[in-house]
Design an enzyme around this catalytic site. Structure first.
Site, mmCIF file in Angstrom:
data_model
loop_
_atom_site.group_PDB
_atom_site.id
_atom_site.type_symbol
_atom_site.label_atom_id
_atom_site.label_comp_id
_atom_site.label_asym_id
_atom_site.label_seq_id
_atom_site.Cartn_x
_atom_site.Cartn_y
_atom_site.Cartn_z
ATOM 1 N N ASP A 220 0.828 -1.211 0.000
ATOM 2 C CA ASP A 220 0.000 0.000 0.000
ATOM 3 C C ASP A 220 0.863 1.262 0.000
ATOM 4 O O ASP A 220 1.555 1.546 0.977
ATOM 5 C CB ASP A 220 -0.890 -0.014 1.249
ATOM 6 C CG ASP A 220 -2.026 0.980 1.183
ATOM 7 O OD1 ASP A 220 -1.889 1.999 0.493
ATOM 8 O OD2 ASP A 220 -3.056 0.741 1.842
ATOM 9 N N HIS A 311 -8.639 -0.589 -8.414
ATOM 10 C CA HIS A 311 -8.209 0.544 -7.590
ATOM 11 C C HIS A 311 -6.944 1.188 -8.151
ATOM 12 O O HIS A 311 -6.831 2.420 -8.181
ATOM 13 C CB HIS A 311 -7.959 0.064 -6.157
ATOM 14 C CG HIS A 311 -7.532 1.157 -5.229
ATOM 15 N ND1 HIS A 311 -8.417 2.038 -4.656
ATOM 16 C CD2 HIS A 311 -6.295 1.533 -4.786
ATOM 17 C CE1 HIS A 311 -7.759 2.908 -3.897
ATOM 18 N NE2 HIS A 311 -6.466 2.616 -3.962
#
Length: 400
Positions: A220, A311
């Protein structure tokens, strides 16, 4: 039994409003340097502490801390511009001492102030600060509460705030102690309204820095601009108003993650929702984490490798008119009895919330595949003032 004259004065009595100003002045006079001495050791200790001084608040560009706590506070009705300046002077003195491993002025638990904990403190100002008399023309552009998105389920318990302190360190005890001191010193000026704690692992098995993973298992933050690069500067640091030059804006979003339903997916389904491989963080068209996304790449059946609603695609700067943000994350778990809520405290730094973050947020809210497993329950926005030099204090150009 001791009489009133022999009682130890309280910390607030010791400091008071006048003490707050004096504590700020102590930054220059060296008084805050008084405290426990660094013990002599048989082997040298490698310092991990960041200097509190600089053009920018140092934690913004630093690695995500292992342990962190965010506290939002609302100003008391009696707190005006002058009083807010007194608080900033006091917090500055606290930050200078605590980040060096020394007790804060009047510290009631001085043994908990230790060096080499990589302690950092970031301070932010919420939109309502700029409604105070004398500050209404100083508000950074676009610094407003974010609009509620279609998938948001915002709760007051995690939203808003006039002030923010974000404390991070390698050691959770150092975080708790620093927060305790900062909140105590704020008591004459502001009251805490929410607290969030989180954690992050940015170190690989070999001890080297890595991007880190959220609780979905995703790597991330891969697409961030590199700290110190021209791209980073253009993304993060504000150039106006004059007092705000060198500052930034911070969006805090508390996002719950439905780990149970996420775990029902196959690994390939999870990767398709993200647009990256879970093993390495590489885009589905590549082999290494930092390979470029090829948004036109297709598989043998002609299907896009990175789906239209992935995403990674929707957050990529190439589909957001070149807009970038500098994102960090803190994993969290929140237990209530036998019930556990898990998620991510999403932190986005950018020069301009309205110009950079909001368009990207709207795009993700409209189509992001991860919306099926995530819900934003908290939202807040803050102006993070520029840093200060030795002898100066936080938000000095705004509040002096």
């Amino acid at each position: 039994m001791t009489g009133p004259s022999s009682r130890r004065p309280s910390r607030r009595q010791l400091l008071g409003y006048a003490g707050a100003a004096a504590a700020g002045a102590a930054v220059t006079g060296g008084t805050v340097a008084l405290g426990k001495e660094t013990p002599h050791a048989a082997e040298p200790v490698v310092a991990r502490d960041l200097s509190p001084y600089g053009d920018h608040q140092p934690a913004v560009a630093a690695a995500t801390p292992k342990h962190a706590e965010l506290v939002a506070l609302n100003l008391l009705g009696s707190t005006d511009r002058a009083a807010l300046g007194r608080l900033m002077r006091l917090w500055t003195a606290d930050i200078v001492a605590l980040t060096a491993g020394r007790p804060a002025p009047g510290d009631t638990a001085p043994e908990l102030a230790v060096p080499n904990a990589a302690l950092t403190v970031t301070v932010g100002l919420g939109p309502r600060v700029f409604t105070l008399p004398g500050l209404t023309t100083a508000k950074p552009r676009g610094l407003d509460a974010l609009p509620v998105m279609r998938h948001d389920r915002l709760l007051p318990a995690w939203s808003g705030g006039d002030l923010l302190i974000l404390v991070g360190a390698d050691d959770a005890v150092s975080v708790v102690h620093a927060v305790r001191r900062l909140v105590a010193d704020a008591a004459p000026f502001a009251k805490a309204v929410w607290r969030q704690t989180g954690f992050w692992n940015g170190t690989g098995p070999d001890g080297k820095p890595v991007t880190g993973r959220n609780l979905f298992g995703q790597v991330d933050g891969t697409g961030n601009p590199a700290a110190g690069s021209p791209e980073f500067g253009a993304t993060v640091w504000a150039t106006g108003p004059e007092w705000f030059t060198g500052g930034t804006t911070l969006v805090v979003r508390r996002i719950t993650m439905n780990l149970d339903t996420w775990d029902e997916l196959t690994r390939s389904e999870q990767e398709r929702a993200v647009g990256r491989k879970l093993s390495t963080g590489a885009p589905l068209n590549g082999t290494a984490e930092h390979d470029e996304l090829d948004l036109e790449a297709r598989d043998a059946d002609g299907r896009l490798l990175i789906a239209e609603n992935a995403h990674a695609r929707l957050s990529h700067h190439s589909v957001n008119d070149g807009r970038r943000i500098f994102r960090k994350g803190l994993n969290y778990v929140h237990d209530t009895g036998a019930t556990r809520e898990s998620g991510l405290i999403f932190l986005s730094y950018q020069a301009d919330v309205a110009g950079q973050f909001l368009p990207m947020l709207a795009r993700l809210d409209a189509a992001d595949a991860l919306n099926e497993w995530t819900t934003t329950i908290g939202s807040a926005v803050f102006a993070v003032p520029p840093g200060f030099r030795e002898g100066g204090w936080l938000a000095q150009r705004l509040l002096s």
